[in-house]
Design a protein around this motif. Sequence first.
Motif, mmCIF file in Angstrom:
data_model
loop_
_atom_site.group_PDB
_atom_site.id
_atom_site.type_symbol
_atom_site.label_atom_id
_atom_site.label_comp_id
_atom_site.label_asym_id
_atom_site.label_seq_id
_atom_site.Cartn_x
_atom_site.Cartn_y
_atom_site.Cartn_z
ATOM 1 N N THR A 1 -48.699 1.029 23.199
ATOM 2 C CA THR A 1 -48.069 -0.273 23.373
ATOM 3 C C THR A 1 -47.030 -0.190 24.487
ATOM 4 O O THR A 1 -46.619 0.909 24.891
ATOM 5 C CB THR A 1 -47.368 -0.719 22.088
ATOM 6 O OG1 THR A 1 -46.301 0.210 21.796
ATOM 7 C CG2 THR A 1 -48.348 -0.759 20.924
ATOM 8 N N ARG A 2 -46.598 -1.322 24.955
ATOM 9 C CA ARG A 2 -45.535 -1.348 25.965
ATOM 10 C C ARG A 2 -44.295 -0.623 25.437
ATOM 11 O O ARG A 2 -43.684 0.181 26.144
ATOM 12 C CB ARG A 2 -45.203 -2.791 26.333
ATOM 13 C CG ARG A 2 -44.102 -2.916 27.380
ATOM 14 C CD ARG A 2 -43.677 -4.353 27.616
ATOM 15 N NE ARG A 2 -42.609 -4.384 28.605
ATOM 16 C CZ ARG A 2 -42.728 -4.827 29.843
ATOM 17 N NH1 ARG A 2 -43.891 -5.301 30.258
ATOM 18 N NH2 ARG A 2 -41.711 -4.823 30.676
ATOM 19 N N GLU B 1 -42.557 2.737 27.038
ATOM 20 C CA GLU B 1 -41.182 2.696 27.536
ATOM 21 C C GLU B 1 -40.302 3.707 26.806
ATOM 22 O O GLU B 1 -39.411 4.319 27.417
ATOM 23 C CB GLU B 1 -40.632 1.279 27.407
ATOM 24 C CG GLU B 1 -41.281 0.308 28.392
ATOM 25 C CD GLU B 1 -40.759 -1.109 28.260
ATOM 26 O OE1 GLU B 1 -40.355 -1.494 27.125
ATOM 27 O OE2 GLU B 1 -40.764 -1.836 29.273
ATOM 28 N N GLU C 1 -48.091 -9.830 25.241
ATOM 29 C CA GLU C 1 -46.866 -9.279 25.799
ATOM 30 C C GLU C 1 -47.023 -9.075 27.303
ATOM 31 O O GLU C 1 -48.147 -8.919 27.792
ATOM 32 C CB GLU C 1 -46.525 -7.937 25.136
ATOM 33 C CG GLU C 1 -47.555 -6.841 25.372
ATOM 34 C CD GLU C 1 -47.205 -5.535 24.680
ATOM 35 O OE1 GLU C 1 -46.366 -5.547 23.753
ATOM 36 O OE2 GLU C 1 -47.788 -4.502 25.058
ATOM 37 N N LEU D 1 -47.180 -3.954 31.862
ATOM 38 C CA LEU D 1 -46.378 -3.032 32.668
ATOM 39 C C LEU D 1 -47.025 -2.937 34.042
ATOM 40 O O LEU D 1 -48.149 -2.441 34.178
ATOM 41 C CB LEU D 1 -46.327 -1.653 32.010
ATOM 42 C CG LEU D 1 -45.425 -1.546 30.775
ATOM 43 C CD1 LEU D 1 -45.757 -0.285 29.988
ATOM 44 C CD2 LEU D 1 -43.961 -1.554 31.179
#
Length: 245
Positions: free
Chosen positions: A69-70, A74, A112, A115
């Motif tokens: 996932t983002r 991150e 979402e 990236l």
Amino acid sequence: MFPFLGRKPFLNDLIPSNHVDIHSHLLPGIDDGAKTIEDSVDLISGMQALGIDQFITTPHVMTSVWENTRAAIETNYNSTKDQLAAKKPNTQLSVAAEYLMDGTFLELMHKEPLLTLKDNYVLVEMSYLSAPIQLYDIIFEIQLEGYKPVLAHPERYLFYHQNTREFHKLKQQGCLFQLNLLAVVGYYGANVAVAAETILKKGMYDFVGTDVHHQNHLKGLSQRIKTKGIENLKEAFSNNQIFRK
């Protein structure tokens, strides 16, 4: 009399001293790239020795394989940055992702923000087995959301090798192309090298990337080039500067 004349250069000799790499797998333990922070440091050091001074690393986002996932990416990136500050100071590392265009990609994109490499440039790939049935619908949706799709390693999709007109169609539909540099030294085999040469000679590559996962990839970047189209390759190298941050 002079057998060395006309020989193609070594790939590392073409890498600019301030090169920005836009495709790599340097975050430890998140996909099939670096396994540990020590791996990350070793790969970054080796790439810096080749002239690369900025890295946009791109972990896989691939349903049922690498469920990144983002937020997970991150978190890993921030941890890696903290560790690099101690182990490899002054490393210019930023993060994006390499998204597989599969049946769940559009759902993810609408859920979402993606990236991106920079601004609205998003790195995408296809399965090596076949193109998605709704490929052009997906590409359209990506652009409708305001992104610019950068297709990773088009030369590696074997199902296009006998149908190179699809490369033109992809370009016409708004795809930018990113060459895997290892293709031009024959790392992925002769057929992929031929496909890379075909796309190069037509001037269709926009950017280049190392797609480095491990030390064998790193070593491959110092081999002699086996394809034609070197002037277009140099131009693609220079285009990467738009991603400098």
